[in-house]
Design a protein around this motif. Structure first.
Motif, short mmCIF file in Angstrom:
data_model
loop_
_atom_site.label_atom_id
_atom_site.label_comp_id
_atom_site.label_asym_id
_atom_site.label_seq_id
_atom_site.Cartn_x
_atom_site.Cartn_y
_atom_site.Cartn_z
N SER A 1 14.81 -86.83 -59.46
CA SER A 1 15.75 -85.80 -58.62
C SER A 1 15.79 -84.96 -59.46
O SER A 1 16.43 -83.74 -59.16
N ARG B 1 16.55 -82.61 -54.10
CA ARG B 1 17.87 -81.37 -53.66
C ARG B 1 16.37 -80.26 -53.27
O ARG B 1 16.21 -80.14 -54.48
N ASN B 2 16.75 -79.03 -53.08
CA ASN B 2 16.33 -77.73 -53.07
C ASN B 2 16.74 -77.21 -54.22
O ASN B 2 17.99 -77.02 -53.79
N ASP C 1 19.61 -75.65 -53.98
CA ASP C 1 21.21 -75.66 -53.01
C ASP C 1 21.39 -77.57 -55.14
O ASP C 1 22.75 -77.86 -54.63
N ASP C 2 19.88 -77.39 -55.75
CA ASP C 2 20.64 -78.51 -56.69
C ASP C 2 21.56 -77.66 -57.94
O ASP C 2 21.12 -76.92 -58.94
#
Length: 279
Positions: free
Chosen positions: A94, A58-59, A62-63
């Motif tokens: 991740s 995820r960017n 956004d994480d």
């Protein structure tokens, strides 16, 4: 070298830990993750160890883990993250924010093996730790030949044991450390110029505390509970590296998170890398 009980100790007697609950039966919510980071920062912890991650990259913006780790870094706290258990495919890591420490799982330098000796002298060997240890092993027979008094069956004439499960032994794993197949791999799909992963920790066949609120396997019908279990996943590797980071921090309390991360990644005892393609 026989497997025998040992006494286990912590990394250091003066290290203390705090636990912040962020996951529930319905998952790990963003608000709970960020609240835990805020509480840890307010409590003045030295290192944050987080063995949680999403199912896909995820960017950073956004994480919640990347955001929380960034705020921790700004407050002088290094966050140690597990990379994930989605390997061995590429680009499935991740947790890879550059201000945190991304940890892969690797093998340890020993294996616990148990031999199955058959009546025709064939030997099968696999990883196992039996609950009870006996020098003479465990005799086994065909299950269909076993006595069943409830069914008025006293056993077959062929029920004499012809095989046995032998005592568990420990053997050296000369190829260790090797990154486990389940450990998520890079590259960093968000920022390709930054190499990920950062470091590996012991994450295969690790003896760890286990909650008695959950069965050993989680499989339907399994009612077994225990205080300890043997686990293989990145959640075992991350705490090893977190402990090493805390140990470095104890000697260098003024070092920045980047300095501690750099010291762990660039310093260590030398070892031979085995080329498995030639063996």
């Amino acid at each position: 070298m026989d497997y025998k009980p040992h006494t286990f100790t912590f990394l250091s007697s003066f290290l203390k830990s705090k636990v912040y609950k962020i996951c529930w039966s319905d998952g790990c919510n963003t608000a709970d993750i960020l609240a835990a980071f805020d509480d840890a920062i307010a409590d003045g912890v030295d290192i944050i160890s987080l063995s949680v991650g999403g199912s896909s990259p995820r960017n950073y913006f956004d994480d919640p883990i990347a955001i929380g780790a960034f705020h921790s870094m700004k407050n002088g706290i290094l966050t140690s993250n597990s990379a994930g258990n989605s390997g061995p495919g590429k680009g499935l890591i991740s947790n890879f924010s550059p201000w945190a420490l991304s940890v892969a799982a690797s093998t340890i330098d020993r294996k616990f093996l148990t031999k199955l000796l058959l009546g025709d002298n064939q030997v099968y060997q696999r990883f196992n730790l039996p609950k009870y240890l006996r020098d003479e092993g465990y005799p086994i027979i065909n299950a269909g030949d076993a006595p069943n008094k409830a069914g008025w069956f006293t056993g077959s004439k062929f029920s004499k044991p012809t095989a046995k499960i032998d005592q568990t032994i420990t053997v050296e794993e000369e190829s260790a450390p090797i990154v486990a197949s389940f450990s998520s791999r890079g590259p960093n799909l968000i920022t390709s110029d930054i190499l990920s992963l950062d470091i590996t920790g012991r994450g295969v066949q690790i003896l760890a505390a286990w909650t008695e609120a959950k069965t050993l396997t989680g499989v339907a019908g399994d009612k077994r509970v225990a205080k300890y279990n043997i686990i293989s996943e990145n959640s075992m590797a991350c705490p090893h590296v977190s402990g090493a980071a805390a140990y470095v921090k104890s000697f260098h309390p003024t070092w920045s998170p980047a300095a501690i991360k750099s010291a762990l990644m660039t310093t260590g005892n030398g070892f031979f890398i085995h080329d498995l393609r030639k063996t």
